[in-house]
Write an enzyme that holds these catalytic residues in place. Structure first.
Site, mmCIF file in Angstrom:
data_model
loop_
_atom_site.group_PDB
_atom_site.id
_atom_site.type_symbol
_atom_site.label_atom_id
_atom_site.label_comp_id
_atom_site.label_asym_id
_atom_site.label_seq_id
_atom_site.Cartn_x
_atom_site.Cartn_y
_atom_site.Cartn_z
ATOM 1 N N HIS A 1 -8.504 0.764 -0.409
ATOM 2 C CA HIS A 1 -8.343 -0.129 -1.561
ATOM 3 C C HIS A 1 -9.674 -0.742 -2.004
ATOM 4 C CE1 HIS A 1 -4.073 0.423 -1.092
ATOM 5 N NE2 HIS A 1 -4.158 0.055 0.166
ATOM 6 N N SER B 1 0.834 -1.202 0.000
ATOM 7 C CA SER B 1 0.000 0.000 0.000
ATOM 8 C C SER B 1 0.870 1.254 0.000
ATOM 9 C CB SER B 1 -0.960 -0.040 1.197
ATOM 10 O OG SER B 1 -1.884 1.016 1.161
#
Length: 379
Positions: A275, A158
């Site tokens: 996400h 991430s």
């Protein structure tokens, strides 16, 4: 690899604050021209060795055990007191000084003293993890310089993907700080628009996680939740994924876990459904900010969370990185791509640089043999 960066990426962008620039400044007292050439040639050979099939090589192969791979963690790994042990390294202290100059506030103080509520705020947590991870590289450079010189690939989870791009000289350090500020602010704004949550989910071979998420999403819709979502946000390791979506959707899954044959769900300490499409409003401001940065081709392989494949060039970063905000992190797929090799071929040394030990622990579950040569450089 510092030497290789200077030669392969010269001239650098005027005014850009690259990792190689500030890191090499901290160590330049011992750098010689002959060493620059030797290290650059060796590193280029390492990259060539990895990019060509073994049977097509006309020169002696470099032992993969002599190469290294870097992994960088993401948000959620921060803790009060992080980076304290790194301050004995001048390069690490300089990194925080540079960050403070750019950000106009004392990020190191927040890392060291908190309070926890302040550190855990998205706008501080993401910056703290990125800067601490880069500072951890300075410890690695001091204690095991060969790991830096022979690094051929990097990946980050991430937020950690941005750290990896800074390390690979694709993204200037000062620009990355501003970019992460925009990213964090935009993601927090998206969280405020729709209450979301994430949960680590363990399941068995008889579990249909996709169907469970679809049922949860439909339940939200029936209850009047506007534009609900529930789906996989992170692919971690076999039979473990992170599910994210509206709070109501996760509550439904938790209450009906047994009927869906879900073995365990554990909420993550985050403020939203990262996400997933619930972050869509964060994409535009991040993309706009990214377009103002003059990106460079990475000098080592950097793997994208979106598809688990290496970035091909700077333009690929521009198109792919914004997608990461709303797409699942394909970490398990990334690890397979990074460590896939023929039987009998050794694995590189892996270094997780940053707070926590989570990425090495995940590697153990995805590729136990590769994890045997893994190390933590904890921020």
């Amino acid at each position: 690899m510092l030497a290789a960066r200077r030669l392969l990426r010269s001239p650098r962008i005027t005014g850009a604050l690259s990792w190689s620039r500030w890191s090499s400044d901290a160590a330049k007292a011992t750098t010689e021209t002959s060493a620059l050439l030797q290290n650059a040639e060796k590193r280029q050979q390492l990259l060539n060795e990895l990019s060509e099939p073994l049977e097509q090589k006309g020169r002696p192969a470099i032992d993969p055990k002599e190469t290294s791979v870097m992994l960088f963690p993401g948000q959620g790994t921060q803790y009060v007191g992080m980076a304290k042990d790194l301050l004995r390294f001048p390069g690490a202290r300089r990194i925080f000084e540079l960050a403070n100059e750019v950000l106009k506030y004392d990020l190191l103080k927040i890392c060291l003293e908190g309070p926890r509520e302040k550190l855990n705020r998205t706008e501080h947590a993401q910056l703290a993890v990125m800067v601490s991870s880069l500072a951890a590289l300075e410890q690695l450079r001091e204690e095991r310089p060969k790991a830096i010189e022979t690094c051929v690939a990097a990946a980050g989870f991430s937020l950690g993907e941005i750290t990896a791009l800074v390390y690979a000289d694709a993204l200037p350090f000062d620009k990355a700080l501003r970019l992460v500020q925009v990213r964090a602010t935009a993601m927090q704004a998206a969280c405020d628009q729709a209450a979301g949550a994430m949960a680590m989910t363990l399941y068995g071979p008889d579990t249909n996680l996709g169907e469970a998420c679809a049922r949860a999403q439909q339940w939200c819709l029936d209850k009047g939740v506007e534009s609900p979502y529930c789906g996989i946000a992170n692919y971690m390791y076999p039979h473990c994924k992170v599910v994210a979506g509206n709070v109501e959707a996760l509550e439904f899954l938790e209450q009906n876990a047994k009927s869906f044959k879900i073995r365990r769900m554990k909420r993550l300490a985050v403020s939203g459904a990262f996400h997933t499409p619930l972050m869509q409003s964060a994409v535009e401001p991040f993309t706009k900010a990214l377009k103002t940065v003059r990106l460079q081709d990475p000098v080592i392989r950097v793997y994208s969370n979106v598809d688990g494949k290496p970035y091909r060039h700077a333009k690929h970063i521009l198109t792919q990185l914004p997608k990461q905000i709303v797409r699942p992190v394909k970490w398990e797929q990334t690890l397979h791509e990074m460590y896939e090799r023929k039987q009998g071929v050794d694995f590189p040394r892996t270094f997780e640089c940053g707070p926590g030990k989570g990425l090495v622990q995940v590697l153990e579950k995805v590729n136990a043999k590769a994890a045997q040569s893994s190390f933590n450089v904890i921020a």
